[in-house]
Design an enzyme around this catalytic site. Structure first.
Site, mmCIF file in Angstrom:
data_model
loop_
_atom_site.group_PDB
_atom_site.id
_atom_site.type_symbol
_atom_site.label_atom_id
_atom_site.label_comp_id
_atom_site.label_asym_id
_atom_site.label_seq_id
_atom_site.Cartn_x
_atom_site.Cartn_y
_atom_site.Cartn_z
ATOM 1 C CG HIS A 106 -5.589 -2.418 0.096
ATOM 2 N ND1 HIS A 106 -4.432 -2.131 -0.982
ATOM 3 C CD2 HIS A 106 -4.994 -1.570 1.165
ATOM 4 C CE1 HIS A 106 -3.808 -1.418 -0.544
ATOM 5 N NE2 HIS A 106 -3.872 -1.072 0.197
ATOM 6 C CG ASP A 132 -6.110 -3.427 -3.914
ATOM 7 O OD1 ASP A 132 -6.773 -2.526 -3.167
ATOM 8 O OD2 ASP A 132 -4.800 -3.637 -3.286
ATOM 9 C CB SER A 182 -0.802 0.123 1.391
ATOM 10 O OG SER A 182 -2.168 0.757 1.157
#
Length: 398
Positions: A307, A253, A197
């Site tokens: 995610h 995602d 991320s």
């Protein structure tokens, strides 16, 4: 074949089908990144919210990562008053009202270095918690990173470069903290930067700087669910420097599609917009996974679940090729997927969001009261970089 596994040939003929050695390597670095979540104190009621729960000498032992043969050399801190998610801004606890723990630098031990053929310096960067935070966090533009046309997202650059002499933990920026540790000593050395991320974005900035400062250093990036970071000039400069980037993404995602939905439309007209300096571009080689190939995952749309890093590691462990089903002999524990999500099918009977401390972290004291426990002295963050002295009376660096 470590250089090939780390992208010396841009992973040609290693991704589809996925080479077993590469799968193991990706999972190893993914577990190093997962440690930044498992050890992070994000309890807003904790006086140490925003710090690591464990000192660097025990984090791998506590989280079961000693099997990889690395030792942590340094913790990384970043300022929390720059462009970061709202939940991080709440961590104005006793230990620091300015900084947050963002990851660590580790190196391969002697035995592991001998086995893998070089000393590997590994930097693991932590990401954000929820993808919904990206919509507010990425409302900023591109900023010049040097005197060329290279531009990167200014929020990411702020986290990486910001420092403040008045703070306890960020008199040096996250960039400076890391670069102090990235030095060769004559032997063959590699630098592997990894993150999930937001951490994947910081990993790219870290790799860019390291390769610019130390041109002869072999630098590779393995990122998970990372967003776009910079413009076309940033992408071209990374290629010119020789930074090898493997970008692992899950089809469902949304974060790798950010920042800016405008980029999706512009990509259709790449011939006209390919050189525009204000357009974000992904870099490196992509390994794309599909959550629907796993028979163990729910197929409902869940932005947060898709995610989740543990879901990424589950899909990597089961990936054979783009035309194959989830491999039947995958070894990674299925229950790990639900550590921080609710993505496993109900037939498996694995509780959702099960990774938590017993009794929400409360303990019963000698007076019969349920209280928040204090940390062990050696686990309390120290801006001086010194732990509680061991039995021989000599302090060790935190």
């Amino acid at each position: 074949m470590w250089q090939e596994i780390h992208g010396s040939s841009n992973w040609d003929n290693l991704l589809d089908p996925l080479h077993p050695n590469l799968r193991r390597e990706i999972l190893k670095y993914g577990e190093f990144v997962e440690a930044t979540y498992d050890a992070f104190d994000f309890d807003p009621l904790s006086e140490y919210c925003g710090s690591c729960r464990y000192n660097r000498h025990k984090i791998f032992e506590t989280l079961g990562l000693t099997k990889h043969g690395y030792k942590v050399k340094k913790y990384i801190y970043a300022l929390s008053h720059v462009d970061v998610p709202q939940w991080l801004k709440r961590s104005h606890a006793m230990w620091s009202k300015d900084s947050n723990w963002m990851g660590y630098v580790a190196v391969s031990r002697k035995e592991e270095s001998h086995r893998i053929g070089r000393r590997d310096i590994m930097v693991a960067w932590r990401g954000t918690i929820s993808p919904s935070e990206w919509f507010s966090d990425l409302r900023t533009g591109l900023e010049l990173i040097d005197n060329t046309n290279v531009k990167v997202q200014e929020g990411f650059l702020g986290i990486y470069k910001s420092k403040d002499e008045s703070t306890r933990y960020n008199k040096l920026s996250a960039s400076e903290q890391v670069m102090q540790e990235v030095r060769g000593k004559g032997e063959e050395v590699s630098l592997t930067v990894t993150g999930h991320s937001l951490g994947g974005a910081l990993a790219l900035l870290n790799a860019y700087e390291a390769k610019t400062v130390i041109p002869d250093l072999f630098v590779s990036v393995i990122s998970f669910g990372a967003p776009r970071v910079g413009n076309i000039a940033f992408k071209e400069k990374l290629n010119e420097l020789g930074v090898k980037t493997l970008r692992v993404v899950v089809k469902q995602d949304i974060v790798p599609k950010l920042p800016g939905l405008l980029n999706r439309m512009l990509n259709k007209f790449h011939g006209l917009t390919g050189k525009l300096n204000w357009v974000y571009r992904h870099v490196g080689t992509q390994l794309k996974l599909d959550a629907f190939t796993s028979p163990y995952l729910k197929h409902e749309s869940d932005l947060s679940g898709c995610h989740n890093l543990e879901l990424y590691l589950h899909l990597i462990d089961g990936f054979l090729s783009s035309t194959s089903k989830h491999r039947w002999n995958a070894r990674r524990d299925l229950a790990l997927v639900n550590k921080g999500s609710d993505m496993l099918i109900e037939d498996l009977r694995i509780p959702e969001f099960w990774y938590d401390f017993p009794y929400k972290g409360l303990v019963l004291n000698k007076y019969g009261r349920w209280v928040k426990p204090g940390r062990q002295p050696e686990d309390i963050p120290s801006p001086l970089g010194v732990e509680t002295p061991p039995k021989n009376g000599r302090p060790q660096p935190f």
